[in-house]
Design a protein around this motif. Structure first.
Motif: not given
Lengths: 344, 412
Positions: A214-225
């Protein structure tokens, strides 16, 4: 119509700064005194980047995440610092303005795949609620349903499940639906707080892949905890290691994972078995995290640290760049050996 | 859903027969039973005794008697009352039942709506002066000695302020309207008509029940219409604005229709009089059970507010009031509903004190009178009725639960 169904990220051009966390101090007020849950944490996040925050339970990861959205309980308070999202300080915003930012700009994937859904409403209706609150235009019921169906499709769920209740979903499906809900308003940033903790390894892997795709496709930032550094290392660009409310190491994922410089990160990795790496003895991390009501003077890790010197007991080590954007808060980072050397 | 209800009704019928059989056995084991009361009485001539034994089937073996008992009850044949011979037990009970239902249903629904509303607000505003005041009042009302409180209410509103009549069911004289007179019932005035001051006499009695039944039916129809409209609209209309409009329209329609009906109805003044008499008892009952609902809702709300989905809702940027009402209160409703419906079941049977204090001629009073006059058929009938009501209340609880909680709905 297509505009409604379009799932995208509203974040800026990849590589530009999205989020700046600047010397944030967060305390909980309790009867016994103030608990310093987040102490002077600074980091930034670029558009399209993914950052991982790791550490033991109670080290302030979740408090940090909740501070970003200002979702702290009544006794939690951000005492100092700034949280800049696209240059706007979230700490200064009014409660109502903050409420409008939530989910629209920053959404969350919670760990409680089981409990993060309200049991009495259908999953579709709960996503619909987010759309009604934050979508810039008023959508018709059909348009909303179309968008939810598109979201479901994106995370690999059958759109027939829209009308179903949370208890009719399996754990993995619920977590997928949580991701769908997080994507519903095209956020700039997603905070994934222990997104896979309650799931079995296979589903865990699927969910992480899903998020990565999803991130590769849409390009939003993600913070994983997560408390599991191995899980985080798979999906992030950079890793931040937290200990007792402080960020003690921050750097490129591969570098932190293979060559940790902070003794805590080093010992944390040393206590995790590796499947691909050489065979070595596991070295458990002795002791417990400190009581944050009364954290140790100087470096907060010094009571458990094998490298600790007298200086560590009185002076707090600052975050120092040791090259290549790799920052460590330790006086003795040069003495920390390679993980391989742990093996006998 | 229908399968679920059918299953529950089936269970209810079986349970009811077991209950009836138990009643029979219990009464048979009691001292002072039928044989002692009449058959053993030396003043009654032997022929009369024999006639009685034959008529009541007392010479049959016990299991045949039990079978006859169950068979008679299956056809609502509960026999004739002894203290009010020759009136049928079913006739007495069915004229008293609506009055009891009216009193307790109104009070319970009011208490539930108000208590739930207060409870959720208090839970939301913890550690404020409002919370402390509401909690103090609620605990007082919940623990107060009920008969004393009821008398206090009577004294304050009826004697001291003189706003409402003291007890009874109706005061207006039906004699002035001979066209209303008919001969349905004099039970009403057996319990409330002894006082001459109101102008009631036994002969002026008829008609009151007619008016009451009309009032009762219109209230029930109104309530069903109100909730029915909401239910249908919620099911059929998905758009929130249209939904809200239809809700308001429906409410205005039902309420307006109800008021219009009673303004134009020739029974209007009598209906209003009955309503006026019910204010103090309804108020007293409402206050007491309102306190319980408030306390329970508060606890239940505080629990649900800790749930993860509340944090999800906050993260979603849902406004506080919506979190309170739509996310938290909706879930907090589940335990409150159980307590409400079960309380309803016991309150109908346990309404003896209330009906006695307010001279309200319902099931509770009928039951007490039957007991003290050793009217065995009427006692049996009253107990059976209370049993049926308890079973129905449980069924309603189950259906409401299935409606409120989708997790139960599926299991069927």
């Amino acid at each position: 119509m297509t505009q409604v169904v379009e799932i995208e990220s509203r974040g800026g051009r990849a590589g530009t700064t999205l989020l700046e966390v600047d010397h944030v101090v967060m305390n909980y007020t309790t009867k016994e005194g103030d608990v310093s849950a987040v102490e002077d944490v600074t980091f930034d996040l670029k558009n399209g980047e993914s950052l991982g925050l790791v550490g033991e339970s109670g080290c302030g990861k979740t408090s940090m995440a909740l501070s970003l959205l200002r979702l702290l309980p009544d006794n939690g308070e951000i005492r100092q610092g700034r949280i800049l999202l696209d240059g706007e300080d979230l700490v200064e915003l009014s409660e109502e303005a903050m409420r409008q930012r939530r989910w629209r700009d920053v959404s969350m994937v919670f760990q409680g795949a089981m409990n993060s859904w309200n049991p009495v409403y259908t999953v579709g209706d709960q996503i619909r609620e987010a759309l009604r609150l934050h979508w810039p235009t008023t959508l018709t019921y059909t348009e909303e349903t179309e968008r939810i169906a598109a979201l479901f499709e994106m995370v690999g769920l059958n759109s027939a499940m829209i009308e179903r209740y949370p208890h009719e979903f399996s754990g993995g499906m619920r977590q997928r639906a949580v991701i769908a809900m997080a994507l519903s308003c095209n956020p700039k940033l997603i905070i994934a707080d222990e997104p896979t903790t309650a799931l079995d390894v296979i589903v865990q892997d699927q969910i992480l892949k899903e998020l990565k795709e999803v991130q590769a496709e849409l390009g939003m930032s993600i913070i994983y905890i997560s408390h599991d550094i191995a899980v985080i290392a798979e999906v992030t660009d950079r890793i931040g290691v937290m200990y007792a409310g402080k960020l003690v190491e921050l750097g490129d994922t591969l570098e932190v994972f293979h060559r940790p410089r902070h003794p805590y990160a080093y010992l944390l990795l040393g206590s995790t078995p590796s499947i691909t790496g050489p065979r070595r003895k596991l070295s458990p991390l002795e002791g417990e995290p400190p009581n944050l009501l009364d954290p140790p003077k100087g470096c907060r890790f010094h009571p458990r640290c094998p490298f600790a010197s007298d200086r560590c007991k009185s002076e707090e080590p600052p975050m120092t760049d040791i090259g290549g954007g790799h920052e460590v808060a330790c006086f003795h980072w040069e003495e920390v050996p390679e993980i391989r050397e742990l093996s006998k | 859903m229908w399968k679920f209800i059918a299953k529950r009704v089936g269970q209810m019928i079986v349970l009811f027969y077991i209950f009836l059989a138990l009643l029979f056995v219990l009464l048979d084991l009691q001292p002072g039973d039928i044989s002692q009361q009449f058959v053993g009485n030396p003043d009654i001539p032997p022929e009369a005794k024999q006639l009685m034994i034959d008529q009541l089937g007392l010479d049959e073996p016990k299991h045949i008697q039990l079978f006859n008992h169950l068979k008679n009850y299956s056809t609502f044949n509960m026999g004739a009352s002894w203290s009010q011979y020759p009136r049928d037990v079913s006739d007495i009970l069915f004229s008293a039942l609506p009055r009891t239902i009216y009193l307790f249903l109104t009070a319970t629904i009011l208490a539930y709506i108000l208590g739930f509303w207060t409870g959720k607000i208090v839970a939301w505003k913890r550690n404020t002066a409002t919370e402390k005041a509401v909690m103090g009042t609620s605990i007082f009302l919940w623990t107060v000695f009920y008969p004393w409180f009821a008398i206090l209410m009577l004294w304050f509103f009826a004697a001291y302020l003189d706003w409402f009549p003291v007890g009874k069911f109706v005061t207006l004289n039906f004699e002035s309207r001979p066209d209303l007179v008919n001969s349905i019932s004099d039970v009403l005035f057996r319990t409330s008509g002894s006082e001459a001051a109101s102008g009631w006499t036994s002969s002026a009695a008829p008609g009151a029940n007619d008016v009451f039944m009309l009032l009762f039916t219109s209230l029930i129809v109104g309530t069903i219409a109100f909730f029915g409209i909401r239910w249908i609209v919620k099911r059929q209309v998905k758009d929130p604005t249209t939904q809200a409009r239809l809700f308001t329209g429906g409410t205005v329609l039902v309420f307006g229709g109800f008021v219009l009906y009673w303004i134009t109805n020739e029974y209007g003044p009598w209906a209003f009089d009955i309503f006026w008499h019910s204010v103090i008892p309804v108020m007293t009952l409402t206050l007491v059970s309102y306190a319980g609902t408030t306390l329970l809702t508060r606890t239940s709300m505080i629990e649900t507010l800790k749930e993860d989905y509340i944090l999800t809702a906050r993260a979603k940027g849902v406004p506080d009031v919506t979190i309170r009402d739509r996310h938290s209160a909706r879930n907090a409703m589940l335990p409150v509903t159980t307590s409400l419906v079960l309380a309803l079941a016991t309150v109908i049977g346990g309404g003896i004190i209330t009906e006695q204090i307010f001279s309200w001629p319902g099931i509770g009073q009928t039951y007490l009178a039957a007991l003290s006059s050793e009217d065995i058929p009427l006692t049996m009938g009253a107990l059976a009725l209370i049993g049926i009501l308890a079973l129905i209340a449980h069924l309603v609880a189950d259906i409401l639960y299935a409606y409120l909680d989708p997790r139960i709905r599926v299991q069927g």
